[in-house]
Design an enzyme around this catalytic site. Structure first.
Site, short mmCIF file in Angstrom:
data_model
loop_
_atom_site.label_atom_id
_atom_site.label_comp_id
_atom_site.label_asym_id
_atom_site.label_seq_id
_atom_site.Cartn_x
_atom_site.Cartn_y
_atom_site.Cartn_z
N LYS A 78 0.85 -1.20 0.00
CA LYS A 78 0.00 0.00 0.00
C LYS A 78 0.88 1.25 0.00
CE LYS A 78 -3.97 1.89 2.64
NZ LYS A 78 -4.88 1.63 3.79
N SER A 153 -9.84 1.45 2.89
CA SER A 153 -9.03 2.27 2.03
C SER A 153 -7.95 1.51 1.27
CB SER A 153 -8.35 3.37 2.85
OG SER A 153 -7.46 2.80 3.80
N SER A 177 -9.95 -1.00 7.04
CA SER A 177 -9.43 -0.82 5.68
C SER A 177 -8.74 -2.02 5.06
CB SER A 177 -8.47 0.35 5.64
OG SER A 177 -9.20 1.53 5.54
#
Ligand code: GLN
Length: 488
Positions: A78, A153, A177
């Site tokens: 990420k 997210s 997330s």
């Protein structure tokens, strides 16, 4: 890459010399080149870094030297986790031009285990969101239905794995997330106990809630990746001084005599009917596995989302103060330094980030602190007490991970509160710091995956993996792949 392999079996084949790490990596990039134009999982690729690592792995394998767990398995990371020498954007314009001068602790661990890092994945700006639509850089699509969101997210990391670009990836979970996108993309995602994985080098959103967390397509690969990234780190003052157990060692042990609690408050109401039905089926599966199933009440759950949005925004308003046009990335020159701060932040941050900074600043301001921040902290304590009480009676608690399956792109974008409610089942876990895993438990009528969340007391990851493994074996819901994406 052969989409049907698990990360562990891929690693075994590389270790034994049956597969080369360089060829494996090339296959991953071929897949990325073929499908990421449609999926949009990656913000940037790190081909040189990955290739060097894969070559090192092959050299060692050839020389018959021992290889660490998961060596050679391509990994997506990420884009809020620092990888030295590469951009960290947090999918925000404000970090435009920023290059990480150091590696996050998890990055160092991943490098020590010789996993080639293939690239950085898209996210909601600064990890604020549940759909990845808040990214300032691009849209990420759900590989199961390209008109739908992958969740957020960590939507890029989830979509990368669900579309077979990599078999494993790293995300971060502050309020859901990793677990929510895992549920929406048919993957396994685990939020570890707070402090189990170092946050050093993860760009902070809400420091008391953030945890770097693994994604995979099955339980064992998830356990293996946690084994690689977990453990004490003296550069994170909230790191737990704890020796990681061998997560894979006991994972196949039977689960009989376990007591499972259903959270009454999260059973049925407000859920998409297919999600509720699939959850009932999951309960039946657990009964067949010989576990005792009870219903349990966590009354303060109804305040969890409200309390989270006070606490997370308060922490974010402080953490994001550092992005001022002086230290990192974007700088928009103003007439004086104050003007430069204002212009940089006005242009650099997107609407959701601004909304949260304003909310957080408000709830921390004198006069409102006790009414909002203080109250939210009290709810956090109440929740912790209620969960502690539950652990005296049950081993784990279960509920659907998300009230709905993947929603349409744009469907909730202009309704922040309905977006916030996507995390009703995941947020309480971060507030009390316990671990929780999301595993696939079925599909809705449109063949979109549904996730089951299993929560346990602090440091019960080993038990969570064991129960999840038993469920996965019983249902066969592992290594799920959407229908083949058209390749470019
Ligand atoms: N969706 C939640 C939020 O927007 C959780 C985000 C996260 O876990 N990073 O705050």
């Amino acid at each position: 890459m052969n989409e049907h392999l698990s990360a562990l079996s891929l690693h075994e084949q590389i270790k034994s010399g049956k597969l080369s790490a360089v060829d494996t990596l090339q296959a991953a990039y071929n897949r990325i080149d073929a499908v990421d134009g449609q999926v949009g999982a990656f913000n940037a690729l790190s081909r040189d870094l990955a290739l060097q690592m894969a070559e090192d792995v092959d050299r060692k394998a050839k020389a018959g030297e021992p290889l660490p767990l998961l060596a050679g398995v391509p990994l997506a990371v990420k884009d809020n986790i620092n990888v030295k020498g590469y951009a960290t954007t947090c999918s925000s314009k404000i970090l435009d031009g920023y290059v990480s001068p150091y590696d996050a602790t998890v990055t160092l661990k991943v490098k020590a285990h010789m996993l080639p890092i293939v690239g950085k994945t898209n996210l909601d700006e600064f990890a604020m969101g549940s759909s990845t639509e808040n990214s300032a850089l691009k849209i990420t699509r759900n590989p199961w239905d390209l008109d739908r969101v992958p969740g957020g997210s960590s939507g890029g990391s989830a979509a990368a794995v669900a579309s077979g670009q990599t078999l494993i990836s790293l995300g971060s979970d502050t309020g859901g997330s990793v677990r929510q996108p895992a549920a929406l993309c048919g993957l396994v995602g685990l939020k570890p106990t707070y402090g189990l994985v170092s946050r050093y080098g993860l760009v902070a959103f809400a420091s008391s809630l953030d945890q770097i967390s693994p994604f995979a397509r099955n339980v064992k690969d998830t356990a293996a990746l946690l084994q690689v990234i977990g453990g004490y780190d003296n550069r994170d003052s909230t790191s737990l001084n704890y020796n990681l157990p061998d997560y894979l060692g006991n994972i196949d042990k039977p689960v009989e005599k376990l007591k499972i609690g259903i959270i009454g408050e999260l059973n049925g109401e407000g859920m998409q009917p297919e999600v509720a039905a699939s959850f009932q089926q999951a309960i039946e599966t657990f009964k067949k596995l010989g576990t005792e199933v009870h219903t349990f009440s966590i009354p303060s759950i109804k305040y969890a989302v409200a309390s989270y949005y006070i606490l997370a925004t308060a922490e974010a308003s402080s953490n994001l103060a550092r992005f001022d046009g002086v230290r990192y990335g974007l700088r928009v020159e103003g007439e004086n330094i104050y003007d430069t701060y204002c212009k940089t932040r006005a242009q650099g941050f997107g609407p959701e980030v601004k909304r949260r900074i304003m909310l957080g600043t408000f709830s921390l301001s004198s006069g409102y602190y006790d009414a909002y921040y203080g109250k939210a902290q009290k709810i956090r304590k109440l929740l912790k007490n209620e969960f502690d009480k539950a652990w005296q009676q049950v081993d784990v608690l279960i509920c659907p991970t998300s009230p709905t399956t993947a929603f349409k792109i744009g469907e909730k974008k202009d309704d922040p509160v309905s977006m916030y409610l996507s995390d009703i089942a995941t947020i309480p876990v971060n507030l009390v710091g316990i671990p929780a895993i999301s595993i696939p438990c079925g599909f809705d009528n449109q063949k979109l995956p549904i996730g089951l969340q299993i929560m346990g007391p602090h440091l019960s990851e080993e038990k969570l993996f064991r129960i999840s493994q038993a469920f996965e074996t019983a249902t066969g819901l592992a290594n799920l792949s959407p229908a083949e994406l058209a390749t470019a």
